[in-house]
Scaffold this active site. Structure first.
Site, mmCIF file in Angstrom:
data_model
loop_
_atom_site.group_PDB
_atom_site.id
_atom_site.type_symbol
_atom_site.label_atom_id
_atom_site.label_comp_id
_atom_site.label_asym_id
_atom_site.label_seq_id
_atom_site.Cartn_x
_atom_site.Cartn_y
_atom_site.Cartn_z
ATOM 1 N N ASP A 56 0.890 -1.152 0.000
ATOM 2 C CA ASP A 56 0.000 0.000 0.000
ATOM 3 C C ASP A 56 0.932 1.207 0.000
ATOM 4 O OD1 ASP A 56 -1.606 2.155 0.583
ATOM 5 O OD2 ASP A 56 -2.652 1.215 2.257
ATOM 6 N N SER A 134 2.028 10.995 -14.216
ATOM 7 C CA SER A 134 1.169 12.142 -13.954
ATOM 8 C C SER A 134 -0.050 12.014 -14.864
ATOM 9 C CB SER A 134 1.958 13.433 -14.200
ATOM 10 O OG SER A 134 1.148 14.567 -14.021
ATOM 11 N N TYR A 148 -8.507 15.306 -8.223
ATOM 12 C CA TYR A 148 -7.553 14.537 -9.024
ATOM 13 C C TYR A 148 -6.623 15.482 -9.782
ATOM 14 C CZ TYR A 148 -5.607 11.413 -12.549
ATOM 15 O OH TYR A 148 -4.731 10.719 -13.350
ATOM 16 N N LYS A 152 -2.414 15.813 -9.418
ATOM 17 C CA LYS A 152 -1.442 15.710 -10.509
ATOM 18 C C LYS A 152 -0.665 17.015 -10.696
ATOM 19 C CE LYS A 152 -2.161 11.399 -11.432
ATOM 20 N NZ LYS A 152 -1.133 10.399 -11.058
#
Length: 272
Positions: A56, A134, A148, A152
């Site tokens: 993880d 990315s 999100y 990035k």
């Protein structure tokens, strides 16, 4: 010359496709996943050439332990591909605190921990290549993917800085920025915020802008990744897909036009 490649998020999608491509040509692969059973077929076929590790990426200590295990097994780590991550679909207002924290935790901190873990190994070797997966959404944005996008953008800033800091050690850094691809990134791998009817129109417009041609074929990325890994002087940034560059050129043209329009205001703000 065969390389040792450490790749996260290798259970499916890009990670699994690329891991198999590396193995097929004779590289050694450390493949991490939350559940390694999906890597059994590669272990059966390639035996000792692959080291599957349950990981993880949010667990910093586990990431350092995985890198140590990889180094002990193969002696070196030539390439790190930080591929683990997922998409969170939801407008900014719809996104819960936990959803936002989880998204940043995996996409930014998970990548940061593995990067930190591999740097001492690569510094000691005097070479290495860190490839951060990315997105085109790290340089331009779409609605309904706000957190999100933010994750990035963070990866972009972090990795560009890293490239300047580690160049003197012989370590290269590349940001890979795919446009949309037909993986399950937007399906089973994605998280969805609870919807608010107020944003139905925004979401409908977002969906209407997508066509079948918007999404590339995941398998078609393999030659690009192999070329990138083999490059003596890899680029800091590499788009994957045909949609990204034309779109980003337009986005940047608009940004430059706005900055120019407000240039007098900006210069006056300097004070002297």
């Amino acid at each position: 010359m065969a390389k040792t490649i450490f790749i996260t998020g290798a259970s499916r999608g890009f990670g699994k496709i690329w891991a198999e491509a590396f193995l097929k040509r004779g590289d050694k692969v450390v493949a991490t996943a939350r559940n390694t059973t999906s890597l059994n077929d590669l272990v059966e076929q390639y035996g000792d050439a692959i080291l599957p590790l349950q990981l993880d990426v949010n667990d910093r200590a586990a990431g350092f332990a995985a890198v140590k295990q990889a180094q002990q097994k193969f002696g070196s780590i030539d390439v790190l591909i930080n591929n683990a991550g997922y998409g969170l679909f939801g407008t900014i207002e719809e996104t819960s605190e936990q959803e936002a924290r989880d998204q940043i935790e995996t996409n930014v901190f998970g990548l940061l921990w593995l990067t930190q873990a591999v740097l001492p190994v690569m510094r000691q070797q005097g070479h290495g290549h860190i490839i951060q997966i990315s997105s085109v959404l790290g340089v331009a944005t779409l609605p309904v993917l706000g957190v999100y996008n933010a994750s990035k953008f963070a990866v972009e800033g972090l990795s560009e800085t890293l490239a300047a800091e580690v160049a003197g050690f012989g370590i290269k850094v590349t940001l890979v920025e795919p446009n949309g691809f037909s993986t399950d990134w937007a399906g089973a791998s994605a998280a969805q915020s609870q919807t608010m009817p107020e944003y139905d129109g925004v979401k409908a417009a977002f969906q209407a802008g997508l066509t079948d041609d918007s999404f590339g074929k995941p398998e078609a990325t393999t030659p690009a990744i192999l070329k990138l890994v083999d490059a003596e002087n890899p680029p800091l940034r590499l788009f994957l897909g045909k949609v990204a560059l034309p779109w980003v050129k337009q986005v940047y043209a608009n940004r430059l036009a706005t900055w120019e329009e407000w240039a007098d205001v900006a210069t006056a703000a300097h004070g002297h």
